[in-house]
Motif scaffolding. Structure first.
Motif: not given
Length: 733
Positions: A543-548, A576-577, A597-598, A623-627
């Protein structure tokens, strides 16, 4: 002479180091008028001139009759003659006590002199001393934070007994009561035998052919072990003669174990030697912890924070240490097996370390080879040994859930204790499971620790599990079923994932069925297993990689069965891919994948899905906070209370730094929004702290996560992992 001081007139008979220290402490505090009697006139003179006592005295009628307390600090072999000298003049309300290190011989001497031990004679013994002797060695602080053992007799005067307790507390001692026979056996083992060994070792080596070189090249270990051989030889001769039976019993026990060690060396049995050494180290560490608590109290824990700066990107390739839940259970299963097990990538930090130490304390040999590789010499399902002290699970609920059922199946009684918040946590469902199955477990009020477990026959572990069974309770039931007289059948919805089935089958445990799970107990077999990466850390880093923005991360040896399969089905629904790079391999179907990132999408979890993902809700909520859009989590209040507490802490933190989380009708609603950042308090919860670190990484201004002690205990190299990935995080005390 009338004295208004608290303890009145006190006579010390024998102004050696112990008697002089007692007198000096009372005198300096102004608690008594001190008299001293000693056959050595020079000691009396020194006692007065150095301020240890107020007056020299003789054991005559005038002295004895005006004393409120008489303390016999003479050698134990002199007790009979001193008591005979005192007897004609002793008042019935005078407290008569002693400081001898053997109690049976002192009581025998009193019985011989008085016909029966008088009510005002109450033996005692301080666990304190030094190699020095004489009144010049008197130390008024000698007894502070040391134990003083009082050994009352059946007819002891209760008021005088209370006064003796107050007397010892006045000189700073921690007072305990003990019967005479038990005292002598305990002291034979803890004090007398070590002195006997030290004297004998030094004498043996002094008469050896190479004695000069032995002493010339002896190092600190020899000095420390033989230090007590400098004690008064006359005193210790008298002690061994006075406590002969208890000393011989302890010496015989030691001799037997020494013979076993000799045979282990002859046969080059390294496992047996390692087992003795690790158990001994554990026992000594336990002793040192007790001593530290007595002398300085429990140390104040430092508050640790982690600061995360904004604008990070994580890149590279990583493999995490083994899954914590599997590490706990794999260690226990290997310990209960017949034969040797080789485990790889085991997480040996945090709570897992507590489970491993408990197994070692109960006789399991566990060899560590670095990087999570361990070799475990199994002792069989009922082969654990009684530990020397209560099993301490500290603040690890997981260790408690997994150790308690296997303790219920052993043939020795044991006490289980804990620390911190765990002491006030009710374990109603766990106790219900155990007692319903025939286990004998008693608890403190409200189903709280400590627990006392006594041997019992485990009849059956069948039926539905109490409450909404957590994964830990399910594991408890499975481990308890290993001790049942018959097959166990679990009915209803019980979450036994493929990882758990695979782990148990690797050690020879057979399971069948789904809605009605059947477990067939059988002897466990040693196994060779490599554990997959810890799933909490895998999901956190993914999730770090997805968010940044700018991130691309490869994560290796990730299990895709059990909880992992569920999560890897959910993440793509959030946007998420996941690019899988290898085919499933091994017992846990491990694979490598890459994630980048996604843009995330909101998710809506039903009560059933919330239950399935309950261990990972804090990370999914972040994750939902940034979705984009809204997310909802239903049924959180239906989970065991600690899951709800976790989420409440998380929601408070998110809102505090500018997020948007709301409880509505028991449903958690999260509106996607990038928070500004600030201070986040994890309340000491490791999973909340991990989620807050994920949250901080994407906040506009970064954030500081407070109270990170627990997460750094569970993942000691967390800062190192962050740096390696490229996350701008640092630890602050």
């Amino acid at each position: 002479m009338q004295d208004n001081k608290e303890f009145g007139n006190v006579l010390i008979v024998g102004l050696g180091m112990i008697g002089g220290s007692f007198a000096k402490s009372l005198k300096q505090q102004g608690l008594a008028t001190l008299f001293g009697a000693d056959r050595r006139a020079g000691e009396l003179t020194l006692g007065v001139s150095t301020g240890v006592i107020d007056y020299p005295a003789q054991l005559d009628a005038d002295t004895i009759q005006k004393m409120d307390i008489i303390i016999l600090a003479t050698p134990v072999r002199a007790m009979e003659s001193v008591l005979a000298e005192i007897k004609p003049h002793l008042r019935s309300d005078t407290l008569l006590t002693d400081v001898g290190s053997t109690k049976g011989s002192v009581v025998a001497a009193a019985t011989k002199v008085f016909g029966a031990a008088p009510e005002n004679f109450i033996p005692g013994h301080p666990i304190a001393g030094a190699e020095k002797s004489g009144v010049l060695a008197a130390n008024p602080h000698l007894f502070e934070k040391h134990m003083a053992i009082v050994t009352p007799l059946p007819d002891s005067d209760p008021e005088l007994l209370d006064r003796l307790h107050r007397l010892w507390r006045a000189v700073g001692a921690d007072v305990v009561s003990m019967d005479v026979e038990h005292h002598d056996h305990v002291l034979a083992a803890s004090s007398h035998l070590p002195h006997l060994l030290a004297y004998t070792l030094v004498d043996t080596l002094a008469n050896a052919d190479r004695s000069q070189d032995i002493f010339r090249f002896a190092a600190g270990g020899f000095r420390d072990f033989t230090r007590i051989a400098s004690s008064d030889p006359v005193m210790w001769r008298d002690v061994f003669l006075a406590n002969k039976d208890a000393t011989l019993a302890t010496l015989d026990l030691f001799t037997d174990r020494l013979a076993e060690m000799r045979q282990a060396i002859v046969e080059a049995d390294g496992a047996s030697m390692y087992g003795v050494f690790t158990r001994a180290k554990s026992a000594r560490d336990h002793f040192l912890r007790l001593l530290e608590q007595r002398t300085i109290g429990k140390p104040q824990q430092k508050q640790i924070s982690m600061a995360v700066a904004p604008a990070s990107a994580v890149n590279g390739e990583i493999k995490f240490t083994g899954d914590k839940s599997l590490s706990h259970r794999a260690l226990i299963m290997a310990a209960l097996s017949d034969g040797v097990s080789e485990l790889g990538n085991v997480d040996l930090a945090g709570d897992v370390k507590i489970t491993m130490q408990a197994l070692r304390d109960m006789g399991v040999v566990i060899e560590e080879f670095g990087h999570g590789a361990v070799r475990i010499h199994g002792v069989g399902r009922t082969g654990l040994r009684a530990p020397i002290a209560p099993v301490n699970v500290h603040e690890s609920a997981t260790s408690l859930y997994l150790l308690l059922p296997i303790l219920a199946g052993q043939n020795f009684p044991v006490e289980v204790i804990g620390e911190g918040a765990l002491l006030n946590t009710p374990f109603t469902h766990l106790l219900e499971l155990l007692t319903r199955s025939g286990a004998q477990v008693t608890s403190a009020p409200a189903d709280c620790l400590p627990f006392k477990v006594t041997p019992a026959v485990i009849k059956s572990v069948s039926g539905e599990l109490p409450g909404s069974p957590s994964s830990r309770l399910v594991s408890s039931a499975l481990l308890l079923s290993l001790y049942a007289e018959q097959d166990s059948e679990f009915k209803g919805q019980i979450a036994i994932d493929a990882q758990t089935r695979g782990l148990f089958s690797a050690f020879g445990v057979s399971m069948s069925g789904s809605q009605c799970l059947k477990v067939m107990p059988s002897p466990l077999e040693g196994a060779e297993i490599d554990l997959p990466s810890d799933l909490q850390q895998v999901i956190w880093s993914a999730l770090l990689a997805v968010l940044l923005p700018g991130s691309s991360l490869q994560i290796n040896e990730v299990s895709t069965i059990g909880r992992g399969r569920l999560l890897f089905d959910l993440l793509p629904k959030m946007g998420v891919q996941i690019d899988w790079l290898s085919e499933p391999q091994g017992l846990f179907s491990t694979r490598s994948f890459k994630v980048s990132f996604a843009k995330l999408k909101g998710i809506h979890l039903s009560p059933a899905e919330v239950y399935e993902y309950r261990e990972f809700l804090p990370l999914l909520a972040v994750a939902a906070v940034f979705a984009q859009g809204d997310s909802s989590f239903e049924g959180i209040s239906q989970l065991p209370y600690f899951y709800e507490d976790r989420m409440t802490t998380l929601v408070d933190g998110v809102n505090h730094i500018g997020g948007d989380c709301q409880w509505q009708g028991g449903v958690l609603h999260i509106t996607g929004k990038v928070p500004e950042g600030g201070d986040l308090d994890s309340a000491g919860n490791d999973l909340v702290a991990l989620a807050f670190l994920l949250l901080s990484a994407r906040c506009r201004n970064g954030a500081v996560v407070r109270d990170c002690q627990k997460i750094l205990e569970q993942i000691p190299n967390l800062e190192e992992i962050a740096v390696m990935l490229g996350l701008k995080a640092s630890v602050h005390i």
